[in-house]
Write a protein that holds these residues in place. Sequence first.
Motif, PDB file in Angstrom:
ATOM      1  N   ALA A 142       0.822  -1.214   0.000  1.00 46.13           N
ATOM      2  CA  ALA A 142       0.000   0.000   0.000  1.00 46.13           C
ATOM      3  C   ALA A 142       0.855   1.263   0.000  1.00 46.13           C
ATOM      4  O   ALA A 142       0.522   2.259  -0.656  1.00 46.13           O
ATOM      5  CB  ALA A 142      -0.927  -0.009   1.211  1.00 46.13           C
ATOM      6  N   ALA A 143       1.974   1.223   0.715  1.00 45.23           N
ATOM      7  CA  ALA A 143       2.794   2.427   0.860  1.00 45.23           C
ATOM      8  C   ALA A 143       3.748   2.646  -0.305  1.00 45.23           C
ATOM      9  O   ALA A 143       3.977   3.791  -0.712  1.00 45.23           O
ATOM     10  CB  ALA A 143       3.585   2.358   2.165  1.00 45.23           C
ATOM     11  N   PHE A 146       1.445   0.723  -4.431  1.00 44.72           N
ATOM     12  CA  PHE A 146       0.144   1.252  -4.843  1.00 44.72           C
ATOM     13  C   PHE A 146       0.306   2.669  -5.401  1.00 44.72           C
ATOM     14  O   PHE A 146       0.926   3.528  -4.767  1.00 44.72           O
ATOM     15  CB  PHE A 146      -0.813   1.267  -3.653  1.00 44.72           C
ATOM     16  CG  PHE A 146      -2.231   1.589  -4.025  1.00 44.72           C
ATOM     17  CD1 PHE A 146      -3.004   0.673  -4.722  1.00 44.72           C
ATOM     18  CD2 PHE A 146      -2.789   2.814  -3.688  1.00 44.72           C
ATOM     19  CE1 PHE A 146      -4.310   0.966  -5.069  1.00 44.72           C
ATOM     20  CE2 PHE A 146      -4.095   3.117  -4.031  1.00 44.72           C
ATOM     21  CZ  PHE A 146      -4.858   2.185  -4.728  1.00 44.72           C
ATOM     22  N   SER A 149      -0.297   6.163  -3.328  1.00 41.49           N
ATOM     23  CA  SER A 149       0.401   6.558  -2.102  1.00 41.49           C
ATOM     24  C   SER A 149       1.263   7.795  -2.340  1.00 41.49           C
ATOM     25  O   SER A 149       1.899   7.945  -3.384  1.00 41.49           O
ATOM     26  CB  SER A 149       1.280   5.407  -1.605  1.00 41.49           C
ATOM     27  OG  SER A 149       2.225   5.039  -2.583  1.00 41.49           O
ATOM     28  N   GLU A 150       1.295   8.691  -1.363  1.00 39.26           N
ATOM     29  CA  GLU A 150       2.029   9.942  -1.489  1.00 39.26           C
ATOM     30  C   GLU A 150       3.491   9.761  -1.089  1.00 39.26           C
ATOM     31  O   GLU A 150       3.829   8.906  -0.266  1.00 39.26           O
ATOM     32  CB  GLU A 150       1.384  11.014  -0.615  1.00 39.26           C
ATOM     33  CG  GLU A 150      -0.056  11.338  -1.015  1.00 39.26           C
ATOM     34  CD  GLU A 150      -0.660  12.410  -0.129  1.00 39.26           C
ATOM     35  OE1 GLU A 150       0.028  12.830   0.830  1.00 39.26           O
ATOM     36  OE2 GLU A 150      -1.805  12.819  -0.389  1.00 39.26           O
ATOM     37  N   THR A 153       4.169  10.096   2.597  1.00 36.42           N
ATOM     38  CA  THR A 153       3.787   8.894   3.341  1.00 36.42           C
ATOM     39  C   THR A 153       4.865   7.830   3.225  1.00 36.42           C
ATOM     40  O   THR A 153       5.226   7.180   4.213  1.00 36.42           O
ATOM     41  CB  THR A 153       2.454   8.333   2.807  1.00 36.42           C
ATOM     42  OG1 THR A 153       1.445   9.339   2.917  1.00 36.42           O
ATOM     43  CG2 THR A 153       2.034   7.097   3.585  1.00 36.42           C
ATOM     44  N   ARG A 154       5.392   7.664   2.013  1.00 39.99           N
ATOM     45  CA  ARG A 154       6.458   6.685   1.802  1.00 39.99           C
ATOM     46  C   ARG A 154       7.695   7.030   2.622  1.00 39.99           C
ATOM     47  O   ARG A 154       8.317   6.153   3.226  1.00 39.99           O
ATOM     48  CB  ARG A 154       6.819   6.617   0.318  1.00 39.99           C
ATOM     49  CG  ARG A 154       5.706   6.090  -0.567  1.00 39.99           C
ATOM     50  CD  ARG A 154       6.127   6.048  -2.024  1.00 39.99           C
ATOM     51  NE  ARG A 154       5.052   5.561  -2.876  1.00 39.99           N
ATOM     52  CZ  ARG A 154       5.165   5.377  -4.183  1.00 39.99           C
ATOM     53  NH1 ARG A 154       6.311   5.647  -4.796  1.00 39.99           N
ATOM     54  NH2 ARG A 154       4.136   4.923  -4.885  1.00 39.99           N
TER      55      ARG A 154
END
Length: 218
Positions: A142-143, A146, A149-150, A153-154
């Motif tokens: 998801a991190a 995907f 994901s921003e 966030t990563r």
Amino acid sequence: MAPKSRSYQVSATPVTIFAHLLLIAITTLLLVWLLHFREGFAFKSATKEKIFNLHPFFMVVGFILIGGEAIMAYKTVPGKRNTQKVVHMILHLLALVAVALGLFVIIKFKNEVGEADFVSLHSWLGIITISLFGLQWLFGFAAFIFPGSEMSTRASFKPWHTFFGMVIFLLAVCTAEIGLNYFILGNNQQGLIVNFTGLLIFLFAAAVSLTVLLPRLY
């Protein structure tokens, strides 16, 4: 005049080569043990030991060795960061499949021989490790994979992903060592093979952990 400081920087490359050699040695010892001393593998057999033998095979080769290769992918796979990331994710997916198969065969074995499930420390640690590994893969996908994901966030999740990834990997190694301990049968050939397998798994874990700390190139 003060002497110039000298920086001694070690590359991850020789450590990864050592880890690859350990992988070959561990796989060889494991196959000798399971095929020669414990009658081989089978998903279905009147000899229940053959069903059980798939459990250590999937967990050691699939979970620990392939999982270790996934961790080292950022230091061993040539190409861009995205290529390394995809290889890292695919190898961990293969490890996840192996874990599922390893869990399936041990439950199948226990049911067929009439033994209780999940009563030992080995089994408790195994369930915890498998659960954490599955969550780690999902959160990682998801991190980092995907598309939605921003970057922020990563960036914030990356150190935690690395930390928990190593914790889970080392927990898997600890669980495997406890499991192997059940098969130490004294000073004989089988006992020596199991002991050496456990020792090499420890060295493999140490090598994988070291590659995380070391740079790829000088």
